[in-house]
Design a protein around this motif. Structure first.
Motif, PDB file in Angstrom:
ATOM      1  N   LYS A 226       7.366   4.191   8.425  1.00  0.00           N
ATOM      2  CA  LYS A 226       6.237   3.471   9.028  1.00  0.00           C
ATOM      3  C   LYS A 226       5.178   3.169   7.992  1.00  0.00           C
ATOM      4  CE  LYS A 226       2.785   3.807  12.711  1.00  0.00           C
ATOM      5  NZ  LYS A 226       2.248   4.632  13.818  1.00  0.00           N
ATOM      6  N   HIS A 230       3.902  -0.596   6.473  1.00  0.00           N
ATOM      7  CA  HIS A 230       2.503  -1.035   6.353  1.00  0.00           C
ATOM      8  C   HIS A 230       2.173  -1.407   4.905  1.00  0.00           C
ATOM      9  CE1 HIS A 230       0.764  -0.434  10.369  1.00  0.00           C
ATOM     10  NE2 HIS A 230       1.539   0.645  10.493  1.00  0.00           N
ATOM     11  N   ASP A 233       3.243  -4.822   4.208  1.00  0.00           N
ATOM     12  CA  ASP A 233       2.547  -5.882   4.946  1.00  0.00           C
ATOM     13  C   ASP A 233       1.282  -6.368   4.235  1.00  0.00           C
ATOM     14  OD1 ASP A 233       4.407  -5.832   6.906  1.00  0.00           O
ATOM     15  OD2 ASP A 233       3.275  -4.514   8.260  1.00  0.00           O
ATOM     16  N   GLN A 237      -5.269  -1.757   4.020  1.00  0.00           N
ATOM     17  CA  GLN A 237      -5.312  -1.708   5.479  1.00  0.00           C
ATOM     18  C   GLN A 237      -5.573  -0.289   5.941  1.00  0.00           C
ATOM     19  OE1 GLN A 237      -1.415  -2.296   7.376  1.00  0.00           O
ATOM     20  NE2 GLN A 237      -0.542  -2.430   5.318  1.00  0.00           N
ATOM     21  N   PHE A 239      -4.481   2.314   9.324  1.00  0.00           N
ATOM     22  CA  PHE A 239      -3.585   2.444  10.475  1.00  0.00           C
ATOM     23  C   PHE A 239      -3.392   3.919  10.783  1.00  0.00           C
ATOM     24  CE2 PHE A 239      -1.240   2.095   6.537  1.00  0.00           C
ATOM     25  CZ  PHE A 239      -0.351   3.158   6.572  1.00  0.00           C
TER      26      PHE A 239
END
Length: 514
Positions: A226, A230, A233, A237, A239
């Motif tokens: 996971k 990310h 991407d 960021q 998350f």
């Protein structure tokens, strides 16, 4: 049958309703602002963590830039130009020791190591191998930063920076500096993160290079799928995820521009939420305290208003019963205005009552008050057996003075006579003007002897001259007396007896020699 009426709301309860009605929108707005502040605080926290991660990523690139500059300077070594590899090995070893570099490697274009400061000069070196870094340097003729790998000789987790160099005869070569993961762990220790933060440095493939907590346990492990998704991407960021050991956290990542390595800061959700909730509840508590203080203030103000209004009940009842109302302060402007109105109404009521029972010219009691007073006193004397006397007076020369000197002189004569009359009586006695120049006096508790003395004093006083408009005018008075119960036990009999006695006295005074 139940005739009870529903309870009417008090002004205090109405005021509380008003305050609640006014505060309800404010409370709703406060709740929205608190929720908004919570979101903003979380965003601000993430922004701050992102700035720290970005700064750490820059520090990672600075480490590689420092290694690159060291290699660039070393590539200009004269011993390398002369192909004096032994001297170059010695020089490179000194540089590695001074710059905290694990080892420096010089290799040709086929991957054959020529110098490796990890091994003594002349020792057997590994077989030629065209690794990814060397291939990148060869094809791009540019600096190459490796991912984390395990060294063939050291068997340790290391990373390297390599630059292209020209070997003797124009052959291609590469000069690389290798550093261990401890260098990056030391970098993280310098940042002084909050106690519950977990910071990791990941290479381009997501392998853990360094970690602020338990690095020996996690270095070399791959990040969770996971997290890798990310990282692919976006370079920066935030998350929610969990650590390799399963702890839920908020991850904030920033990618270094040169090395493309990533700094990931993990904040455990339990610690993050506890801190934000602490601020949230502080705001909620402050809002509740302010709202409660407003309601308490409204309650106290309502109590004061109620007290002021209730204070008007007593003067209002006094006014209703005909008592005099005194001026007072009620602590509220509107209540004070009502109180002033009650005082004025009391004065008007008292004046109206006085006018209804007193003669407007002399201020003595009028016929109505005289009759009421006499009836009441006769009833009291009938029960107690106390004596009572009634006097009827008539000014002898009033008509002459009034016709001769005018009505104003006549009025002044009546006023003067009333003043003299009242000055010789007790407070328990009553003097009244029955009309024209006729007066009456009720002597309470007065015997026949006492009455005779009063009559004598009144005749003497009323017979003295009056100074009216520059004239000394003499009027005199004829006084008839009647005593209770000798002259009658009923009021009409007593009045008739006093009236007849007055006319007899007037006749006697006319017949008396001058």
């Amino acid at each position: 049958m139940n005739n009870s009426r529903p309870r009417t709301p008090s002004i205090r309860s109405r005021l509380l309703y008003l305050v609640v009605a006014c505060l309800a929108p404010a409370a709703l707005m406060a709740a929205l602002l608190i929720a908004y502040d919570y979101i903003q605080a979380r965003n601000a926290f993430i922004t701050g963590a992102m700035s720290i991660a970005r700064a750490n990523a820059i520090e990672v690139d600075k480490e590689f830039a420092l290694l690159e500059s060291t290699l660039t300077a070393l590539a200009t070594s004269p011993s390398l130009e002369r192909r004096d590899l032994q001297a170059f090995h010695l020089q490179a070893g000194r540089v590695a020791q001074a710059q905290n570099i694990f080892n420096i490697v010089l290799e040709d274009g086929f991957g054959q190591q020529l110098v490796n400061t990890y091994r003594p000069y002349g020792a057997v070196l590994p077989e030629p191998a065209m690794g990814p870094a060397l291939r990148f340097i060869h094809t791009r003729d540019a600096t190459a930063i490796s991912n984390l790998f395990v060294g063939k000789l050291s068997k340790r987790h290391i990373a390297s920076v390599g630059i292209p160099v020209d070997l003797a005869g124009g052959r291609f070569g590469a000069l690389s500096a290798t550093v261990t993961v401890e260098r990056f762990n030391a970098l993280l220790r310098q940042q002084n993160y909050p106690e519950h933060w977990i910071t990791s440095v990941l290479d381009r493939e997501g392998s853990v290079v360094a970690r602020s907590a338990e690095p020996e346990r996690f270095v070399g492990h791959k990040a969770l799928p996971k997290v890798m998704a990310h990282l692919r991407d976006a370079p920066e960021q935030a998350f929610e995820t969990h650590t390799l050991d399963g702890t839920p956290l908020l991850a904030v990542t920033a990618r270094a521009a040169a090395s493309q390595w990533t700094v990931a800061i993990g904040i455990p959700l339990a610690a993050l939420n506890a801190e934000l909730n602490r601020k949230l509840w502080l705001l909620v508590l402050s809002t509740v305290v302010l709202l409660g203080a407003s309601l308490l203030g409204a309650w106290r103000i309502g109590t004061r208003i109620r007290r002021s209004i209730r204070s008007l009940v007593a003067p209002a009842m006094a006014l209703g019963s005909g008592e005099c109302v005194a001026a007072a302060a009620y602590g509220l402007r509107e209540a004070d205005e009502v109180g002033e109105a009650l005082v004025k109404a009391s004065s008007m009521h008292a004046k109206a009552r006085h006018d209804a029972t007193h003669d407007p010219l002399t201020g003595l009691a009028n016929r109505a008050m005289f009759s009421e007073f006499l009836v009441r006193q006769v009833e009291l004397c009938a029960r107690s057996g106390a004596p009572l006397s009634l006097l009827y007076l008539d000014l002898d020369r009033f008509k002459f003075i009034n016709d001769t000197y005018g009505h104003n002189a006549g009025d002044l004569l009546l006023k003067g006579a009333a003043t003299r009359l009242q000055s010789l009586l007790r407070k328990s006695d009553l003097a009244a003007r029955l009309g024209g120049d006729e007066f009456a006096v009720v002597l309470v508790g007065s015997s026949a002897a006492d009455t005779a003395t009063v009559v004598q004093k009144l005749e003497h006083s009323l017979g003295l001259p009056y100074q009216i408009e520059g004239h000394a005018l003499v009027a005199g008075a004829s006084i008839g007396a009647a005593t209770y119960p000798e002259c009658g036990e009923r009021v009409p009999d007593l009045v008739a007896s006093a009236d007849h006695a007055m006319y007899r006295r007037k006749t006697e005074r006319r017949q008396a020699p001058a």
